[in-house]
Design a protein around this motif. Structure first.
Motif, PDB file in Angstrom:
ATOM      1  N   PHE A 164       0.782  -1.306   0.226  1.00 36.73           N
ATOM      2  CA  PHE A 164      -0.167  -0.012   0.007  1.00 36.73           C
ATOM      3  C   PHE A 164       0.749   1.233  -0.205  1.00 36.73           C
ATOM      4  N   GLY A 165       1.867   1.287  -0.754  1.00 41.36           N
ATOM      5  CA  GLY A 165       2.669   2.644  -0.771  1.00 41.36           C
ATOM      6  C   GLY A 165       4.054   2.097  -1.243  1.00 41.36           C
ATOM      7  N   VAL A 166       4.962   3.264  -1.332  1.00 41.27           N
ATOM      8  CA  VAL A 166       6.329   3.127  -1.624  1.00 41.27           C
ATOM      9  C   VAL A 166       7.215   2.377  -0.361  1.00 41.27           C
ATOM     10  N   VAL A 167       7.814   1.113  -0.846  1.00 45.03           N
ATOM     11  CA  VAL A 167       8.533   0.367   0.231  1.00 45.03           C
ATOM     12  C   VAL A 167       9.929   0.237  -0.221  1.00 45.03           C
ATOM     13  N   GLN A 168      10.830   0.598   0.645  1.00 45.21           N
ATOM     14  CA  GLN A 168      12.351   0.299   0.366  1.00 45.21           C
ATOM     15  C   GLN A 168      12.704  -1.220   0.174  1.00 45.21           C
ATOM     16  N   ARG A 169      13.450  -1.338  -0.742  1.00 47.42           N
ATOM     17  CA  ARG A 169      13.933  -2.697  -1.066  1.00 47.42           C
ATOM     18  C   ARG A 169      14.983  -3.346  -0.163  1.00 47.42           C
ATOM     19  N   ASP A 170      15.790  -2.682   0.558  1.00 47.42           N
ATOM     20  CA  ASP A 170      16.641  -3.273   1.674  1.00 47.42           C
ATOM     21  C   ASP A 170      16.187  -3.665   2.818  1.00 47.42           C
ATOM     22  N   PHE A 171      15.178  -4.957   2.519  1.00 48.54           N
ATOM     23  CA  PHE A 171      14.906  -5.317   3.980  1.00 48.54           C
ATOM     24  C   PHE A 171      16.006  -6.035   4.611  1.00 48.54           C
ATOM     25  N   ASP A 172      15.913  -5.771   6.034  1.00 47.48           N
ATOM     26  CA  ASP A 172      17.116  -6.236   6.763  1.00 47.48           C
ATOM     27  C   ASP A 172      16.892  -7.729   7.245  1.00 47.48           C
ATOM     28  N   HIS A 173      17.768  -8.246   7.866  1.00 47.13           N
ATOM     29  CA  HIS A 173      17.517  -9.667   8.501  1.00 47.13           C
ATOM     30  C   HIS A 173      16.312  -9.669   9.417  1.00 47.13           C
ATOM     31  N   LYS A 174      16.035  -8.725  10.204  1.00 46.61           N
ATOM     32  CA  LYS A 174      14.733  -8.970  11.044  1.00 46.61           C
ATOM     33  C   LYS A 174      13.526  -8.851  10.194  1.00 46.61           C
ATOM     34  N   ASP A 175      13.409  -8.128   8.952  1.00 48.37           N
ATOM     35  CA  ASP A 175      12.114  -7.974   8.262  1.00 48.37           C
ATOM     36  C   ASP A 175      12.228  -9.430   7.663  1.00 48.37           C
ATOM     37  N   ILE A 176      13.090  -9.844   7.098  1.00 51.08           N
ATOM     38  CA  ILE A 176      13.182 -11.037   6.407  1.00 51.08           C
ATOM     39  C   ILE A 176      12.465 -12.366   7.641  1.00 51.08           C
ATOM     40  N   ALA A 177      13.328 -12.255   8.814  1.00 44.14           N
ATOM     41  CA  ALA A 177      12.929 -13.302   9.581  1.00 44.14           C
ATOM     42  C   ALA A 177      11.499 -13.368   9.908  1.00 44.14           C
ATOM     43  N   ARG A 178      10.881 -11.971  10.171  1.00 37.71           N
ATOM     44  CA  ARG A 178       9.306 -11.786  10.369  1.00 37.71           C
ATOM     45  C   ARG A 178       8.710 -12.712   9.377  1.00 37.71           C
ATOM     46  N   PHE A 179       9.251 -12.528   8.060  1.00 41.28           N
ATOM     47  CA  PHE A 179       8.290 -13.157   6.964  1.00 41.28           C
ATOM     48  C   PHE A 179       8.633 -14.689   7.136  1.00 41.28           C
ATOM     49  N   THR A 180       9.628 -15.366   7.364  1.00 39.50           N
ATOM     50  CA  THR A 180       9.810 -16.589   7.184  1.00 39.50           C
ATOM     51  C   THR A 180       9.716 -17.607   8.449  1.00 39.50           C
ATOM     52  N   GLN A 181      10.184 -16.659   9.679  1.00 42.59           N
ATOM     53  CA  GLN A 181       9.948 -17.530  11.048  1.00 42.59           C
ATOM     54  C   GLN A 181       8.619 -17.253  11.380  1.00 42.59           C
ATOM     55  N   ILE A 182       7.727 -18.135  11.355  1.00 39.51           N
ATOM     56  CA  ILE A 182       6.318 -17.817  11.804  1.00 39.51           C
ATOM     57  C   ILE A 182       5.920 -18.886  12.875  1.00 39.51           C
ATOM     58  N   ASP A 183       4.827 -18.338  13.573  1.00 34.33           N
ATOM     59  CA  ASP A 183       4.025 -19.451  14.511  1.00 34.33           C
ATOM     60  C   ASP A 183       3.069 -19.943  13.527  1.00 34.33           C
ATOM     61  N   TYR A 184       3.518 -21.268  13.504  1.00 34.05           N
ATOM     62  CA  TYR A 184       2.216 -21.856  12.693  1.00 34.05           C
ATOM     63  C   TYR A 184       0.939 -21.986  13.288  1.00 34.05           C
ATOM     64  N   ASP A 185       0.749 -21.820  14.575  1.00 33.37           N
ATOM     65  CA  ASP A 185      -0.261 -21.930  15.443  1.00 33.37           C
ATOM     66  C   ASP A 185      -1.324 -20.562  14.792  1.00 33.37           C
TER      67      ASP A 185
END
Length: 901
Positions: free
Chosen positions: A769-790
């Motif tokens: 929903f807007g302009v997003v910088q492309r330089d996702f850091d480790h914390k950002d990517i971790a929130r995307f990939t390390q999820i609570d499956y519950d």
């Protein structure tokens, strides 16, 4: 778990006090006086048929006579009257109740269960949310609401406190009043028949007025809910926990808390659970507040190296001592730092080492100048500035100089101003400037160590695991057959060959073993295995045959085996005539000269489910007591962390006479055991001792497995839901390309980063929903990939690229509310993959999953211009309406009861 209607409990606009009275010793009078004295701005309505007015407020005869429906009811009536009161409150539409009345503590367990069932049957939470029974109540200082039985009150603050204990609630309140510390919330949960730790953690985790959360816990009822809520809250703000530990488990008994009987083990399981949840465990109330103060600052500590600046030699030594005792390190001073301080003070006027001991009469300018030098030295992870009082040098002046020099400093700097009077004035200077300050060196150093430990726990939450070996393919069918056959035979343990067959099915190297019922069969088995062999007595009455000479090693001929069997039987007949002899175990000698003897085991905790243990093995295991434990599921990173918490880990790195062991092979074994107890839930305990480990890998010499019937899915036993492999599926795109749709894994970080970087600017704009910088850091990517499956799900579409490497083509995410009433979705597909039907496949996958888990509503938002997303959602039956709060957005809602799959 649910946060539904918790706002009526913790953010009410009106309060009724049921069972109010003018008796000053009665709960109904105490809570009325507390509410009125606190200055709550909403209506306060006492319900009583004993008096016309209580605490200066006119009473009402019953709930139905109240002039308006209260958001919150504080029920002080005896517990036997509560069901009728809850019924009346439900009819009026009240949504929150706190049960304070007497009677619960004196009931038997059966009576408590009956009362609990009756109350919950009437209240039907979340229709009415209930704190208690046997609750001391709660405070919300920002609302001037003191709905508690405690004496005294506190002002607003950024810290929340949740307590299972009334006495700790009162103690912390008294401590906070003395220290002038404020709270956002103080909550005594009582007996938790409805509202639990998980519910409050979910509520406070997203509360903007709460910066950190402190928890006093004795026992947990639902480990899965607690871990999910704690992990979610810990990602947003510091969560600190205090639990008494071994003494608590001993005093309260093993039945109410656990059934393992080992108090040290009970507390160790809680300890590792707190760590896995990203929480920080502290030892006492002082530590609770000291750590909360430090963690509330924006500065962080990424290590345990501390620089100490002081005008008192002894004080500096005490601080250094406490630092090293707690596992910290004195940061080395660089040559540049030493030269720079020489320039400021003169080489002869300071210690020229850490602790940096400067003249006792150093003024604010000298302190500030040296501190600026230490701040530039990156060898330390934090700096402790200490001051010992000297009458000729005003404490406040030095404090103000330091405060001014720290205005734009991002490094972690703590202060400890020793003494009282003028020292307290100096500490107030630091408090107003949000600079952590303490009364003693011990407090300051402990706060630093707490922060280092907390940030390490946080890093574990977002640490990307090492990839599992691609050739790990357990033979689950074989393992289950071994266990099923043993259960059908009426046994609760596996034979040693069966146990080793179980381990071998999961890829763990084992020594070949045979069972023999006689000396003759033992010789035959030895001939089949090849010499030399080990011979061991089998008797249910002799669990440790080594202790009575029932184990013989390095038997190299058939004659030695025959003679050995005879001597074992003779010894057993002489020393244990009561023992029933089943025969012998014959095992090929596992020759691993110089290998370390380790042990890997698994048990089932009554609260947190399966637990994996690792440590020193061999016959001396119980004497050495070098064991660490963790909760499954495990990754390579978590397995390495487990190994690193043992003393033997230092030896495993290699010694002058031994090569380093293959740590990866040890970690793989831990993961294999973790997966085994998930896949075969009939396993009640498992013990590999010894597990040989050297540079060539591992070898299991012994294995014991206890089993019992189990109904249901194995993952249901775990406190943390494992990767749901059953949700993987293969699909074929329109162009014929094979794609795997599966839940995202932490190991996907690298490919997911590449996926995000491959999205076009328009893809990102429509997704975020807007302009997003492309330089996702480790914390950002971790929130995307390390999820609570519950609570979350992210289905990715992955395939092999032209080079045979995996790549991500699209992702469909759902985020489910804690009570499963609804879920939000988001979806994005790479532009070069559009038109292949991938978006529809991912959308269908997400809807199917949401339907199967019983969620009632799936909803999302998109930009009004995103016609493709709106068309796709209409295809699946979503109702699309303009967003009432933003005319640039539309809402997409799907009632899951209308979905047929």
């Amino acid at each position: 778990m649910s946060v539904i209607n918790l706002e009526y409990l913790l953010k009410p606009t009106s309060v009724a006090v049921i069972g109010a009275t003018n008796d000053p010793q009665n709960a109904g009078n105490i809570v009325m006086r507390n509410i009125m004295a606190g200055g709550f701005m909403g209506p306060v309505m006492p319900v009583s048929d004993e008096a016309e007015a209580i605490a200066g407020v006119l009473t009402h005869a019953s709930v139905k006579h109240l002039p308006k429906t209260p958001d919150l009811a504080v029920v002080c009536s005896p517990l036997d009257q509560v069901p009728e009161i809850i019924h009346s409150l439900k009819e009026r539409g009240t949504r929150g109740a706190v049960l304070m009345g007497a009677g619960f503590a004196s009931m038997t367990d059966e009576e408590r269960n009956d009362v609990k069932s009756t109350i919950l049957g009437i209240a039907t939470p979340p229709e009415i949310r209930i704190i208690g029974p046997k609750s001391l109540g709660f405070m919300v200082p920002s609302l001037n609401l003191n709905a508690s039985l405690a004496y005294g009150s506190v002002g607003p603050g950024k810290v929340a406190f949740i307590s299972q204990s009334d006495s700790l609630f009162a103690t912390v309140l008294d401590w906070a009043i003395d220290k002038g510390i404020g709270f956002s919330h103080m909550i005594a949960l009582g007996s938790r028949i409805d509202v639990t730790f998980a519910d409050i953690l979910d509520y406070l985790g997203s509360d903007p007025l709460t910066r950190s959360i402190m928890v006093y816990v004795e026992s947990i009822k639902d480990a899965r809910e607690f871990m999910s809520a704690a992990r979610a809250a810990s990602r947003n703000k510091p969560v600190l926990v205090i639990r008494p530990g071994q003494a608590l488990d001993t005093v309260l008994g093993d039945v109410k808390l656990h059934e393992t009987g080992d108090q040290r083990l009970m507390d160790a399981v809680y300890d590792v659970a707190f760590r896995r949840a990203g929480m920080l465990r502290v030892k006492d109330i002082d530590g609770l507040f000291d750590a909360a103060q430090t963690l509330s600052t924006p500065r962080q500590v990424h290590g345990r190296k501390l620089a100490i600046l002081t005008n008192g030699t002894s004080a500096g030594i005490l601080a250094a001592d406490r630092l090293m005792d707690g596992g910290g390190e004195l940061a080395p001073l660089s040559d540049e730092t030493i030269k720079a301080i020489d320039t400021v003070l003169g080489a002869e006027n300071w210690s020229r080492a850490n602790p940096v001991d400067i003249p006792f009469n150093a003024d604010g300018a000298a302190y500030s100048a040296v501190l600026k030098v230490l701040i530039k030295d990156k060898t330390s992870n934090g700096i402790l500035v200490m001051h010992v009082p000297w009458t000729a040098q005003p404490d406040r002046e030095v404090a103000e100089a330091l405060r001014d020099s720290l205005k734009r400093v991002k490094r972690m700097v703590l202060t400890a101003w020793l003494g009282s009077g003028a020292a307290e004035e100096a500490r107030e200077v630091f408090r107003k400037a949000d600079i952590p300050t303490y009364e003693t060196p011990t407090q300051a150093v402990q706060a630093f160590l707490y922060m280092a430990e907390y940030l390490r726990n946080q890093e574990m939450l977002i640490e990307t695991p090492d990839s599992l070996p691609s050739d790990f393919f357990p033979d689950t069918s074989r393992a289950r057959t071994i266990v099923t056959n043993a259960l059908e035979a009426g046994r609760d343990t596996l034979t040693e060959p069966e146990a080793k067959g179980l381990l071998a099915a999961y890829g763990i190297p084992v020594v070949e073993t045979r069972i023999a019922v006689s000396a003759k069969e033992a010789v035959i088995a030895a001939d089949e295995l090849g010499y030399p062999v080990a011979l061991k007595l089998r008797s249910p009455q002799i669990p440790q045959p080594f202790d009575m000479g029932g184990v013989l090693l390095d038997l190299e001929t058939p004659e030695r085996v025959w003679e050995g069997a005879a001597s074992i039987l003779a010894r057993c007949s002489r020393e244990r005539p009561d023992a029933y002899v089943e025969g012998f175990t014959v095992q090929k000698m596992g020759r691993r000269p110089g290998a370390h003897e380790l042990s890997v085991s698994a048990t089932v905790d009554a609260v947190f489910g399966p637990v994996v243990h690792f440590g020193h093995g061999g016959m001396a295991r119980d004497m050495i007591q070098d064991q660490a434990l963790t909760l499954p599921p495990l990754s390579m990173s978590l397995a390495k962390e487990l190994v690193g918490r043992t003393r033997i880990a230092t030896l495993l790195k290699g010694t002058p006479s031994q090569l380093p062991v293959d740590i990866d092979d040890i970690c793989l074994t831990l993961i294999q055991i973790s997966q085994l107890i998930v896949d075969v839930p009939q396993i009640q305990s498992l013990d590999i001792n010894p597990l040989y480990a050297d540079s060539e890998g591992v070898l299991a010499l012994g294995g014991k497995v206890a089993i019992a019937p189990f109904e249901g899915r194995g993952e249901s036993r775990l406190a943390i839901r494992p990767y749901p492999r059953e949700l993987e599926e293969c699909v074929v795109l329109k162009a014929g390309r094979q794609v795997t749709l599966r839940p995202i894994r932490p190991e996907d970080e690298v490919t997911h980063r590449t996926f995000l970087s491959s999205l076009t600017d328009d893809d990102l704009r429509l997704r975020f929903f807007g302009v997003v910088q492309r330089d996702f850091d480790h914390k950002d990517i971790a929130r995307f990939t390390q999820i609570d499956y519950d609570r979350e799900m992210a289905f990715i579409a992955t395939a092999l690229d032209d080079a045979g490497m995996p790549e991500t083509l699209g992702v469909m995410r759902t985020n489910t509310k804690p009570d499963n009433s609804g879920a939000e979705f988001a979806i994005v597909v790479r532009s070069d993959q559009k038109g292949e039907g991938l978006g529809s496949m991912l959308f269908h996958k997400g809807i199917q999953y949401t339907k199967q888990r019983g969620t009632r509503v799936l909803e999302g938002q998109t930009m009004r211009e995103n016609k493709a997303m709106q068309g796709l959602s209409r295809k699946f039956g979503f109702v699309i309406t303009p967003d009432p709060h933003d005319d640039g957005l539309v809402n997409m809602v799907l009632e899951m009861e209308t979905v047929t799959l």
